[in-house]
Design a protein around this motif. Structure first.
Motif, PDB file in Angstrom:
ATOM      1  N   PHE B 440       6.761  -4.875   1.675  1.00  0.00           N
ATOM      2  CA  PHE B 440       5.874  -4.288   0.594  1.00  0.00           C
ATOM      3  C   PHE B 440       6.549  -4.657  -0.701  1.00  0.00           C
ATOM      4  N   LEU B 441       7.831  -4.799  -0.841  1.00  0.00           N
ATOM      5  CA  LEU B 441       8.562  -5.108  -2.137  1.00  0.00           C
ATOM      6  C   LEU B 441       8.343  -6.548  -2.402  1.00  0.00           C
ATOM      7  N   ASP B 442       8.118  -7.255  -1.367  1.00  0.00           N
ATOM      8  CA  ASP B 442       7.958  -8.500  -1.880  1.00  0.00           C
ATOM      9  C   ASP B 442       6.525  -8.926  -2.421  1.00  0.00           C
ATOM     10  N   ILE B 453      -2.735  -3.872  -1.632  1.00  0.00           N
ATOM     11  CA  ILE B 453      -1.738  -4.121  -1.003  1.00  0.00           C
ATOM     12  C   ILE B 453      -1.531  -3.299   0.287  1.00  0.00           C
ATOM     13  N   ALA B 454      -2.342  -1.985   0.162  1.00  0.00           N
ATOM     14  CA  ALA B 454      -2.368  -1.157   1.476  1.00  0.00           C
ATOM     15  C   ALA B 454      -3.149  -2.111   2.547  1.00  0.00           C
ATOM     16  N   GLU B 462      -2.552   6.564   1.417  1.00  0.00           N
ATOM     17  CA  GLU B 462      -2.026   7.934   0.905  1.00  0.00           C
ATOM     18  C   GLU B 462      -0.670   8.297   1.653  1.00  0.00           C
ATOM     19  N   SER B 463      -0.568   7.838   2.978  1.00  0.00           N
ATOM     20  CA  SER B 463       0.780   8.459   3.630  1.00  0.00           C
ATOM     21  C   SER B 463       1.829   7.141   3.715  1.00  0.00           C
ATOM     22  N   GLN B 464       1.290   6.186   3.204  1.00  0.00           N
ATOM     23  CA  GLN B 464       2.480   4.942   3.413  1.00  0.00           C
ATOM     24  C   GLN B 464       2.626   4.271   1.965  1.00  0.00           C
ATOM     25  N   ARG B 470       6.030   6.387  -4.909  1.00  0.00           N
ATOM     26  CA  ARG B 470       6.895   7.428  -5.518  1.00  0.00           C
ATOM     27  C   ARG B 470       8.314   7.308  -5.597  1.00  0.00           C
ATOM     28  N   TRP B 471       8.688   6.767  -4.398  1.00  0.00           N
ATOM     29  CA  TRP B 471      10.185   6.858  -4.383  1.00  0.00           C
ATOM     30  C   TRP B 471      10.686   5.777  -5.445  1.00  0.00           C
TER      31      TRP B 471
END
Lengths: 656, 782
Positions: B440-442, B453-454, B462-464, B470-471
């Protein structure tokens, strides 16, 4: 964020008066309404305290607090005084006041903040319990007279925990102050004879402040508590000279004889057109005082500040247009407000469309031409200010920035560069004059109102009237050379030369300000001592000879140089009516008037430091009292742009 | 950040008395206050405080003979500055000062009751420095005083009665506000978790948890808890009774901000910092007697240093070496002051604390309030950020069509993040998760929207995706931006306010891109901002980049600017206008049809009597009324007709939430007027007809154009107009228009339309082009 509710006064829930009792320690002597604050007047807590230390609450630790803790809920009634006993067991039971009010809090919990150690006395102390805030001003009077050599009391105001107490702070202070005076004068609080009166005072405080937000309680023949709670407003944002105040109510109708003199003087000039510098000048008031007065009006939210209207302005719509465009009140108000009297009111979609076409980079004039606004009978100034007032339109400022500020640091070089620039300038100036006649499509239809209303920085009288006077004066000046009309540079040259023959035109100050012509920059004949003075004065000259308006520029093209002469000469005179600010400079200018003019496009040296991207053009224009067309020329010159460039050379302009 | 934070301090109380255990910074100073207005030089010849002088002249108050002396002595500004009463010189202001003891206040304020056990050292030094301001320089005084009070006194005042413990504490004295959450031992002196609190998850997570908003939750707040093991029950007579972690704030000027903001400000600081720190301390105290141990260490050290005559500063720094609590306080203070996330460790328990980045702007009324004021979405969509990040964070809406910009690419933080994710994986499940996160970060980039991205990661949006976003945003490792075209063909604009002076930014920019062929920042900004009004070639590629091989370079530049909020994207909003011509046209059609239909419906009435009710939700009554004769419809109550509409409207509204299925029924319903099916025609328009009648009767004006403000819930006339707009258009364009015109309400941004309608930008452009005369476009930042 909660600015809407800013003026709501918090409700006073309770007032109580507490003293340090010689035998019992801290205790509430009287409270209004009664019995809302649980006290344990006969509890071991106070007796323990009074035995050895002057005040009770000092040892927080274990001993006194433990019984408190255990007794707080289950056995409070055991400690409460007989008067309260029946109510305290069962909090929701009806007490003397509100039917279902429970006890606010236990006095013992906070007594150390109400009857505090000495270092909190004489200070405004706000403490909080779970549901309430208590605002008090503990006072301690040290005198041999008292049994313990001091007398400690506090009048406290109890509010909801969430209340904003700002407006009660002065009230608490003043009540303490008055009572202290009474105590000092007549032992009002400490003598058993007069002390019971405090309850009546509290009652009146409570009732009056809640009901009327003001009160007047005579205490003795010499003292009384006079209170008024003022709603709380936040301070207004700083007021800048280039801002234009716009009245939200009819100010002049409300003027009363005891108003501040400056406010009274400036009120007639607050019309949504004049900016602050100009108001100060029109009202003949000091600029600082004017600023203060405007700020004061702003504080009371009877005016708002918008920007200077110019046809060179740029606007853009803001996010809020999303929902404001659907608001009935906007739709309904807009048409009638922005349309000139007698014109057909365009429908809202049309108006909205016009609003949506405002973009950064597109001046009002461009916009008017593109959408043929003049045919719609729309008053463009009102059109833009409506959007700004409602908040869906905002001004886009030009922020000039000098990319390589080297030149600014080398004044010696400047002379040469200026000389060369001056040569260029004749043409470049002419090129700016050209667009102006074409500019008013507005001028065709309604030249007069627009000129009058739309004129931003200067000119109270219309250009036309000023022009007329100029014509009247012109025969008296000797140099009438038609060729001078060719360029503004030459005309300013002529203007300076003719200064010797200038005539006093004392009352012409404002007209002068409104006028424009080219702007002169004087070069001293000889380098050396004289040049300093010359430079200074030349700057002063630019200050006065310049104009701000495209119309005025256009006029400059048509008005004879004689007019410019006289106009400038009156510029010198104008200082006398202008109220001290610039007078010294003017005097210097007069003394150093034997300059040779190099060119009219020269910019004042003070300009360069302002080109750091932190000052927008309104600010700079106001500072130098010129208009954007002139400043534009200056920027061309300062940036070293060659003629015909769209860019300003070394100067970039950021629109934001 | 909190600009008003003066210091953090930690006090305890035990049977032996109250102690100020530690505080940081060593000598906090507040903002100087004025006792009366300071005359400025702005007012030539005017002495603003003349009234004050007149009122306070020696003549009027005989009790203050020194006044003039003091005045003469202090020709500088200092006499205008307010000083805490303790140091106050100007006696006229402090009316509470007893005349008989003129110097008593300057001596230790805690003289009175506690003479028996106050530090002697404090007493000795304090008389030396009246009038020297808040910082007391010199000797042992610093051990005994803080902020103008004696440490002893502060400790005593800040350790409230146990009845006030386990709840929010707030004490304001003149210009100082003390905020904290005192906790105390049980009556028997033991420290244990309170049984009445409901069980909850990990409490001490370092952030205010969601339940902390409402007052009724206050009860729960009173006791920070984790697991309620009855550990630490060993009572100790001499043990600590109360401890209190206090934040001392310089009381902000109430007139600098709108009413209520200061309370909110205090609340936030309390919730985010004071409560969380206390919660962890409390837990550690209960479990490990941590606070006891720490305060003992610090107390002993303090005494030791004081007795040895070491300087106070030495004590402060020595304390940092021996006490983790002291270190944590220092770290916390510094992080708050620098607007960073405080990463503190309390008894080996890592804790992350932070204040919302825009908290301080609550105190500044002059800032643009609009920024703060989030206009609530009409649909009431819950803020995807969650409660803790919706206040004073000023985040753009978290929506699928936004992109994520990572802020930590180059920094060591990013590296740490990777290392944390790569190393120390315990089980395969977590390893899998970590690998996903790394992917994900990459993947994250400004050119990819979150929705993309999803789908690339096959994650649920929404759940992942959102939690990860948010984090990252909460930890300030990423921010939400608008998607940037990969070829930089994005129209940018420049924000009204820059985050820092342009000169600073320019210098930084010049450093970063020194060796690259990039114009100076102001030049760049100028090019971008002046280009945005052009009709064509206004995007970044055309105005600045201009050649394909410079795209990578300028991508970097764009990232740099986006990170500093120097670029904003303008978004397109679209509204539909029914022009006069169109309206007239529709009316003509309607009148024609009405005459046709009237005869038809009369005939039908005779046949059927009454119309069977339908699943459309039209009440029979309205059908009947219309059916019985359109001549009488004028008398029929419009309200009734409105009511008969409501179920349909409601359904439509429900459909709007899921955009796709709306198209079919709506189309059938709205655009079938000219279809052959007579019944359908009749049914669909019976209620509509009434509204037409109503519309034309009540001054529906065909001579002005009308904005269709919410096409998704268009009224019958509006639907007719919408239909009429498509007349003569190519079918596929018309279809497209029908699909997306519901978004043309002036509120949906172009990105949102593309996402929701699943069309390409080209298609949108096509529609805009073909329906140009009926559409208005708005370009503004969102």
């Amino acid at each position: 964020m909660s600015s809407n509710g800013a003026s709501f006064l918090p409700r006073l829930e309770s007032v109580f008066y507490a003293v340090f009792d010689v035998e019992q320690g801290p205790k509430i002597v009287s409270q209004v309404p009664e019995a809302l604050i649980a006290t344990s007047s006969s509890s071991g807590h106070t007796s323990g305290a009074s035995s050895s230390t002057p005040y009770a609450a000092s040892p927080v630790p274990s001993v006194p607090s433990d019984p408190d803790l255990s007794s707080r809920h289950p056995s409070r009634s055991n400690f409460s005084s007989p008067a309260q006993r029946q109510g305290s067991r069962d909090p929701p039971s009806p007490q003397k006041h509100g039917s279902s009010t429970t006890r606010f809090f236990n006095f013992d919990d906070i007594s150390k903040y109400i009857i505090p150690p000495k270092s909190l006395c004489g200070r405004l102390v706000t403490c909080a319990t779970k549901g309430h805030r208590i605002l008090g001003f503990p006072v301690r009077l040290d005198e041999e007279y008292y049994p313990r050599n001091y007398f400690l009391y506090n009048v406290c105001f109890v509010f909801e925990r969430t209340a904003d107490l700002s407006c009660y702070e002065p009230v608490a202070r003043k009540v303490s102050r008055v009572l202290t005076t009474c105590e000092k004068e007549s032992r009002f609080l400490s003598s058993p004879r007069s002390a019971p009166a405090i309850h009546a005072i509290l009652e009146q405080l409570y009732e009056d402040l809640n009901s009327y937000s003001e009160t007047s309680i005579p205490i003795d023949p010499f003292n009384s508590v006079e209170l008024k709670i003022f709603p709380f407003y936040p301070n207004p944002p700083p007021v800048k000279d280039w801002m234009v105040p716009l009245a939200l109510i009819n100010l002049t109708n409300r003027i009363e004889p005891n108003w501040d003199l400056t406010i009274v003087k400036i009120c007639p000039y607050i019309d949504g057109i004049n900016h602050i510098t100009r108001i100060a000048r029109l009202a003949n008031c000091d600029l600082n005082l004017t600023r203060l007065a405007i700020s004061h009006l702003l504080y009371y939210q009877v005016i708002m500040l918008v920007d200077i209207f110019q046809y060179s302005n740029m606007y853009t719509i803001r996010k809020s247009i999303q929902w404001l465009a659907d608001e009935m009140h906007i739709k309904e108000e807009c048409g009638p407000y922005v349309t000139k009297p007698g014109s057909v009111i365009p429908d809202w979609p049309k108006l909205l469309h016009l609003y949506s076409r405002f973009k950064a980079g597109k001046t009002v004039r461009d916009w008017m031409e593109e959408f043929e606004v003049h045919k719609l009978g729309i008053d463009v100034r009102r059109f833009t200010s409506f959007g700004v007032i409602k908040g869906f339109l905002c001004r886009v400022h030009r922020w000039p920035i000098l990319l390589c500020p080297l030149r600014a640091e080398q004044p010696p070089d400047r002379r040469t560069t200026m000389a060369s620039l001056g040569r260029k300038r004749g043409k470049s100036f002419a090129s700016t004059v050209l667009p102006t006649p074409e500019s008013p499509p507005t001028a065709r239809t309604d030249a007069e109102p627009i000129r009058f209303r739309g004129r931003a920085p200067n000119a109270q009288p219309t250009i036309a009237s000023a022009g007329a006077e100029i014509v009247a004066v012109s025969p008296t000046t000797a140099h009438v050379v038609p060729a001078r009309r060719a360029s503004a540079a030459e005309s300013s040259l002529e203007m300076l030369r003719s200064r010797d023959g200038r005539k006093p035109l004392p009352e012409r100050a404002y007209q002068t300000m409104s006028r424009l012509s080219g702007q002169g920059r004087v070069e001293a004949h000889k380098p050396g001592a004289a040049s300093v003075a010359a430079e200074r004065h030349s700057h002063a000259a630019t200050r006065y000879i310049s104009s701000s308006s495209p119309d005025a520029l256009a006029l400059a093209g048509s008005v004879s140089a004689d007019g410019l002469d006289s106009e400038h000469s009156s510029g010198g005179r104008s200082a006398t009516t202008m109220g001290g600010l610039f007078r010294p400079r003017i005097a210097r200018e007069a003394s150093a008037s034997h300059g040779t003019l190099q060119g009219a496009a020269q910019f004042p040296p003070e300009l360069l430091p302002l080109l750091d991207g932190e000052h927008h053009t309104d600010e700079i224009c106001t500072h130098f009292e010129v208009g954007w067309p002139v400043l534009r020329q200056w920027l061309f010159a300062a940036g070293g742009a060659t003629e015909g460039d769209e860019e300003f050379g070394q100067i970039s302009i950021i629109y934001r | 950040m909190s600009e008003t934070l003066l210091c953090v301090l930690f006090v305890t109380s035990s049977a032996k008395g109250s102690n100020l255990v530690y505080h940081w910074p060593p000598s906090p100073t507040g903002v100087p206050r004025l006792a009366r207005p300071l005359p400025s030089n702005d007012f030539p010849g005017a002495l603003v405080d003349n009234p004050w002088r007149a009122a306070n002249s020696p003549d009027s108050s005989l009790e203050e003979p020194q006044w003039e002396l003091a005045n003469l002595a202090l020709e500088d500004d200092s006499e205008y500055y307010w000083q805490r009463p303790r140091f106050r010189r100007d006696r006229s202001v402090s009316f509470t000062q007893p005349n008989s003891h003129p110097t008593s206040r300057r001596a230790s304020p805690s003289k009175d009751a506690k003479d028996a056990y106050t530090l002697d050292g404090a007493r000795g030094g304090s008389a030396a420095s009246p009038g020297s301001g808040l910082t007391l320089a010199g000797g042992r005084d610093e051990y005994g005083t803080l902020l103008g009070y004696s440490a002893e006194f502060l400790a005593q005042v800040l350790c409230p009665q146990s009845a006030l413990a386990h709840q929010k504490f707030e004490l304001i004295v003149d210009d100082l506000a003390f905020v904290g959450h005192p906790v105390c031992a049980d009556a028997d002196g033991a420290w244990r978790f309170k049984p009445e609190t409901p069980p909850s998850g990990p409490a001490a997570r370092g952030r205010g948890s969601k339940k902390r908003q409402s007052p009724q939750d206050e009860e729960r707040l009173r006791t920070p808890e984790r697991d309620r093991s009855q550990a630490g029950a060993q009572a100790d007579d001499a043990g600590m009774q109360t401890f209190h972690f206090v934040l001392v704030l310089d009381l902000p000027d109430p007139s600098s901000s709108a009413s209520g903001n200061i309370a909110k400000y205090f609340d936030t600081i309390y919730e985010q910092i004071a409560f969380n720190v206390t919660a962890v301390l409390y837990q550690e105290q209960v479990l490990n007697r941590f606070v006891d141990a720490q305060s003992e260490i610090l107390g002993a050290l303090r005494e030791d240093f004081a007795n040895r005559g070491e300087s106070f500063a030495d004590f402060m720094y020595e304390a940092l070496k021996v006490s983790t609590l002291a270190t944590a306080m220092k770290t916390l203070y510094e992080a708050i002051k620098t607007n960073n996330i405080a990463r503190v460790t309390i008894n080996e328990l890592p804790l992350e604390l932070q204040l919302p980045p825009y908290l301080d702007s609550l105190l500044h009324a002059d800032e643009d309030i609009d920024l703060e004021e989030e206009h609530e979405d009409e649909d009431g969509e819950p803020n995807a950020w969650g409660p803790e990040m919706s206040f004073a964070w000023r985040l753009p809406a978290l929506t699928p069509w936004k992109a994520l910009l990572r802020l930590d690419d180059e920094g060591e933080q990013g590296y740490q993040l990777y290392m944390q994710l790569r190393a120390a994986q315990l089980n395969p499940e977590e390893r899998g998760l970590a690998e996903q996160l790394i992917r994900f970060l990459d993947l994250v980039s400004v050119t990819l929207s979150l929705a993309e991205i999803a789908s690339l990661l096959d994650w649920h949006l929404e759940s992942q995706v959102y939690p990860a976003v948010r984090w990252l945003v909460l930890h300030r490792r990423a921010k939400i931006v608008d998607v940037v075209h990969s070829g930089l063909k994005t129209v940018f604009s420049v924000p009204q306010k820059f985050p820092a002076p342009l000169a600073t930014l320019s210098a930084e920019f010049a450093r970063t891109f020194a060796d690259k062929d990039v114009p100076a920042l102001p030049k760049l900004l100028s090019m971008i901002s002046t280009a945005s009004h052009k009709q064509t070639a206004n995007h970044l590629f055309a105005t600045v980049v201009q050649s394909k091989d410079r795209i990578p370079l300028y991508s970097e530049v764009v990232l740099w600017m986006l990170k500093r909020d120097l670029l904003i994207r303008l978004h397109l909003r679209i509204r539909i206008v029914a022009t006069e011509g169109l309206k007239r046209h529709v009316r003509e059609q309607w009148e024609e049809r009405r005459t046709r239909k009237r005869s038809r419906s009369r005939a039908r009435d005779i046949q059927h009597g009454r119309q069977p009710s339908t699943d459309r939700g039209h009440g029979e009554g309205s059908n009947e009324k219309v059916g019985l004769g359109l001549d009488t419809v004028n008398e029929s109550s419009p309200v009734e007709n409105w009511v008969s509409m409501s179920p349909k409207t409601a359904r439509k509204q429900a459909r709007k939430m899921s955009p796709e299925p709306i198209v079919e029924p709506l189309r059938r319903h709205v655009y079938d007027d000219d279809k052959a099916d007579v019944d359908e025609d009749f049914l669909s328009s019976s209620a509509d007809e009434a509204k037409w009648q109503e519309y034309y009767r009540t001054g529906g004006n065909d001579n002005i154009s009308t904005m269709i403000s919410d096409p998704a819930r268009a009224s019958p006339p509006e639907r007719k107009w919408l239909a009429a707009m498509s007349e003569g258009k190519e079918p596929h364009i018309a279809d497209l228009f029908k699909r997306i015109h519901q978004y043309f309400d002036g509120k949906c941004s172009d990105d949102e339309i593309l996402y929701r309608a699943e069309i390409t930008r080209k298609q949108l452009r096509e529609v805009l082009h073909h329906y140009e005369e009926h559409l208005q476009t708005f370009l503004h930042p969102s």
